[in-house]
Design an enzyme around this catalytic site. Structure first.
Site, mmCIF file in Angstrom:
data_model
loop_
_atom_site.group_PDB
_atom_site.id
_atom_site.type_symbol
_atom_site.label_atom_id
_atom_site.label_comp_id
_atom_site.label_asym_id
_atom_site.label_seq_id
_atom_site.Cartn_x
_atom_site.Cartn_y
_atom_site.Cartn_z
ATOM 1 N N SER A 165 39.763 38.328 52.477
ATOM 2 C CA SER A 165 40.527 37.135 52.828
ATOM 3 C C SER A 165 39.877 36.340 53.972
ATOM 4 C CB SER A 165 41.963 37.548 53.173
ATOM 5 O OG SER A 165 42.813 36.432 53.215
ATOM 6 N N ASP A 192 44.758 35.855 41.933
ATOM 7 C CA ASP A 192 44.812 36.080 43.379
ATOM 8 C C ASP A 192 46.116 35.582 44.004
ATOM 9 O OD1 ASP A 192 44.354 35.281 46.284
ATOM 10 O OD2 ASP A 192 42.511 36.384 45.914
ATOM 11 N N HIS A 238 45.931 39.212 45.473
ATOM 12 C CA HIS A 238 45.197 39.140 46.733
ATOM 13 C C HIS A 238 45.267 40.452 47.524
ATOM 14 C CE1 HIS A 238 43.198 36.908 49.909
ATOM 15 N NE2 HIS A 238 44.104 37.332 50.784
#
Length: 256
Positions: free
Chosen positions: A136, A213, A237
């Site tokens: 991330s 995601d 994610h």
């Protein structure tokens, strides 16, 4: 003179049926054996596969220290599963490190902190280079370190997992923080780390990204020009952090 009893002969049709049955049993037996082998192979756990893969590459790579860099609001605890997968692939716990930073501060400061952290890992382990695995917003911290601060000379491999490398519009929900403003597409921070060569130096780069995601928007933001970009069929994610298949791929990438 005694008459000789005639031999009993099986009808040809019956012989044909028996032959066909015998052949069928033979084929079924072979198929069952093959099927059992396939089932046994499929039943091997990810951990076992990781151990096998690790055994093949261990002399080449498992001495490379790995630095894990979490995402926005994350922490070292995000990497518990990843570290377990890396250990199964042959790494010693003493070569696995997690860098923590201030998610609400400034990613330039966070990247500078990563530079210091990597230097400390190198001094502690005696290694000339480390591998970095990020997730991330950790992609922004890592890219700034490698590209702007010249950290690529200290990094052998960089694996970006759902990295916000070109920003994400999702950051619009937290623009009160500097890190989120930097993470928004089109920011001066994004422009700085994406202009020119996105994969500088001799570092090997790879990314993992997915249309499922949900946080990196657009999901292709993770891709880096010059990297090996892996499109994962469908992963969320946060799901990556527990995905032993993808984490095993990352361990093997670092082992290459």
């Amino acid at each position: 003179m005694r008459r000789r009893s005639p031999r009993r002969r099986f009808p040809r049709r019956l012989l044909g049926v028996l032959a066909a049955a015998t052949a069928a049993l033979t084929l079924f037996s072979s198929a069952s054996t093959a099927g059992a082998a396939d089932t046994a192979t499929a039943a091997v756990s990810t951990a076992s596969a990781a151990r096998s893969a690790g055994a093949a590459v261990e002399p080449l790579s498992t001495s490379t220290p790995v630095v894990f860099v979490h995402g926005y609001t994350g922490s070292a605890s995000n990497w518990v599963t990843a570290m377990s997968v890396f250990r199964l692939n042959g790494w010693s716990s003493s070569n696995l490190f997690a860098y923590e930073y201030d998610s609400y501060g400034d990613n330039i400061t966070n990247a500078q902190g990563l530079a210091t952290f990597v230097n400390n890992v190198k001094a502690r382990t005696g290694a000339s280079k480390v591998a970095i695995v990020n997730h991330s917003m950790g992609g922004l911290v890592s890219q700034y370190y490698l590209k702007v601060l010249g950290g690529n000379t200290s990094v052998s491999h960089l694996a970006s997992v759902a990295g916000a490398n070109h920003g994400t519009t999702y950051a619009g929900a937290c623009l009160i923080y500097t890190t989120c403003r930097q993470m928004y597409p089109g920011s001066s921070f994004i422009a700085q780390i994406t202009s020119g060569d996105e994969t500088p130096g001799t570092t090997r780069y790879a990314t993992w990204y997915s249309a499922c995601d949900g946080i990196i928007l657009p999901y292709t933001s993770t891709r880096l020009d010059g990297a090996t970009n892996n499109n994962v069929l469908c992963q969320t994610h946060i799901g990556y952090l527990a995905d032993t298949v993808v984490l095993g791929q990352i361990a093997r990438f670092v082992a290459s």
